[in-house]
Design an enzyme around this catalytic site. Structure first.
Site, PDB file in Angstrom:
ATOM      1  N   GLU A 193       0.162  -0.840   5.672  1.00  0.00           N
ATOM      2  CA  GLU A 193       1.187  -0.689   6.691  1.00  0.00           C
ATOM      3  C   GLU A 193       0.999   1.005   6.843  1.00  0.00           C
ATOM      4  OE1 GLU A 193       5.249   0.530   7.813  1.00  0.00           O
ATOM      5  OE2 GLU A 193       4.019   1.315   6.046  1.00  0.00           O
ATOM      6  N   ASP A 205       0.851  -1.264   0.054  1.00  0.00           N
ATOM      7  CA  ASP A 205       0.180  -0.083  -0.017  1.00  0.00           C
ATOM      8  C   ASP A 205       0.770   1.288   0.076  1.00  0.00           C
ATOM      9  OD1 ASP A 205       0.913  -0.445   2.705  1.00  0.00           O
ATOM     10  OD2 ASP A 205      -0.691   1.086   3.354  1.00  0.00           O
TER      11      ASP A 205
END
Length: 413
Positions: A178, A83
């Site tokens: 994350e 991400d």
């Protein structure tokens, strides 16, 4: 060793897929578009020859490179997240390739006269003559942490293609979310089955980190009372002004822009409010556990003092711990840091061992039973349009991964 164009092409194929995460979503992954890259990575891991390639219902990816030695070797892992931060848009990324960087200003966006300049970003100077990948000034790049993913995939591919390099069993893990602090939340450490791992999520070449902030998020809510301003004397309570008083009571120099190294801070990053109600959102950071606890207590004490001053409860504080300093979990197994340090030196990289002024999946994983230091991925200026990565740093990161695997094979389990 590693073909430059090959890793460039791989990296660009990742960053041009939008994977921005969303802190306001309760789903995992927090955005559907993260599946686009996740599914691509599953196919790619299979294509390069890894085994036991899996993706679960939350988009956590795991894969195995089997050992090619007969003796027992510790199982190691390499982990990155796919991400990108919601701090700046990651949609429609248009990377620019700067060959043989001349050390001068790089024009990112001529229309806005937007420059990546070594006069401001001094780290640029060390990459003169190298190949840089930058943004076009309208998005972030996504080297955090798609550079790490590209390096891990490339290293595994290289090891598959070069069986003469001896290594034990290696596990690969890629995670969603994350950037919003949830990357390790649903990571199955037992399934991963490694003795230890490394996150490839650091910044400049040479970084090797096993300390990070203790972290918490705090929401300070101030309740006011809205009354017609023409008839407000003795009745109106302006929550905005009380919130301002609260802000002013915190130490002025203990903020991100005035701290470095192991110095902690209070970071006010969001204000929402009107006369009736104001909310302040803080992140609280400190490497030292006791100072971290003291910071949280100060937020509570300031609210208590203001409530006593006003004679009623108008300020409340909610604090939630986010992650802790992994140093406590890594220090008992410092040989895993020593292996990474030795690997860097072996491939001509000078280790820069320093604390992370932030967090990483590795901190949470370390507290979940998987000690997990952090190795450089090569990028700079994360989370914004000035982000860039030198290709040569990415290649060195690949070499470090390969060398870590080789050195670990010499360590009897």
């Amino acid at each position: 060793m590693i073909e430059k164009q090959h890793i460039i092409d791989r990296f660009i194929s990742y960053v041009t897929i939008d994977t921005e995460s969303d802190p306001h979503s309760a789903a995992t992954p927090s955005t559907e578009k993260q599946w686009d890259l996740a599914n691509k990575l599953v196919d790619e891991l299979k294509d390069i020859g890894l085994e036991d390639v899996t993706i679960d219902e939350n988009a956590y990816i795991m894969a195995t490179l089997p050992a090619n030695v007969d003796h027992d070797v510790p199982v190691i892992g390499f982990i990155s997240h796919f991400d990108t931060t919601p701090d700046f848009t990651g949609a429609n990324v248009k990377p620019q390739i700067i060959d043989e960087y001349d050390g001068l200003d790089i024009i990112l966006n001529p229309k806005d006269n937007m420059k990546l300049s070594p006069s401001y970003f001094e780290d640029l100077k060390q990459y003169k003559g190298q190949t840089l990948i930058t943004t076009d000034g309208t998005t972030l790049l996504g080297a955090d942490d798609k550079a790490g993913i590209a390096e891990i995939v490339t290293a595994m591919e290289y090891l598959v293609q070069h069986p003469e390099i001896k290594h034990g069993k290696i596990r690969v893990g890629f995670t969603p979310d994350e950037e919003i602090g949830r990357g390790a939340h649903k990571f199955d450490v037992e399934k991963f089955g490694a003795d230890w791992a490394y996150t490839m999520d650091g910044s400049q070449i040479g970084e090797l980190e096993y300390e990070n902030f203790n972290a918490a998020g705090a929401v300070v809510t101030v309740k006011g009372k809205s009354v017609h301003p023409g008839y407000a004397k003795g009745k109106l309570v302006n929550s905005i002004l009380i919130a301002q008083d609260y802000i002013d009571l915190l130490p002025k120099i203990e903020v991100p822009e005035q701290t470095e190294g192991r110095e902690g801070f209070f970071h006010l990053h969001t204000i929402k409010g009107n006369v009736d109600k104001t909310q302040l959102e803080y992140i609280v950071r400190d490497h030292d556990k006791q100072r971290f606890e003291n910071r949280k207590q100060l937020l509570i004490d300031l609210a208590k003092n203001l409530n006593e001053e006003h004679g009623k409860e108008i300020v409340t504080v909610e604090i939630k711990d986010q992650y802790y300093n992994m140093k406590e979990k890594v220090e008992p197994v410092m040989h895993i840091v020593a292996i990474a340090e030795k690997a860097m030196k072996a491939v001509g990289v000078e280790p820069i061992i320093k604390p992370i002024r932030g967090g990483t999946d590795g901190s949470q994983l370390s507290y979940m039973g998987l000690p997990c230091p952090n190795i450089f991925a090569g990028g700079h200026n994360f989370h914004g349009p000035y982000e860039y990565v030198p290709v040569e740093s990415m290649i060195k990161a690949v070499e470090v991964i390969v060398k870590v695997a080789e050195l670990t094979a010499a360590e009897k389990k």
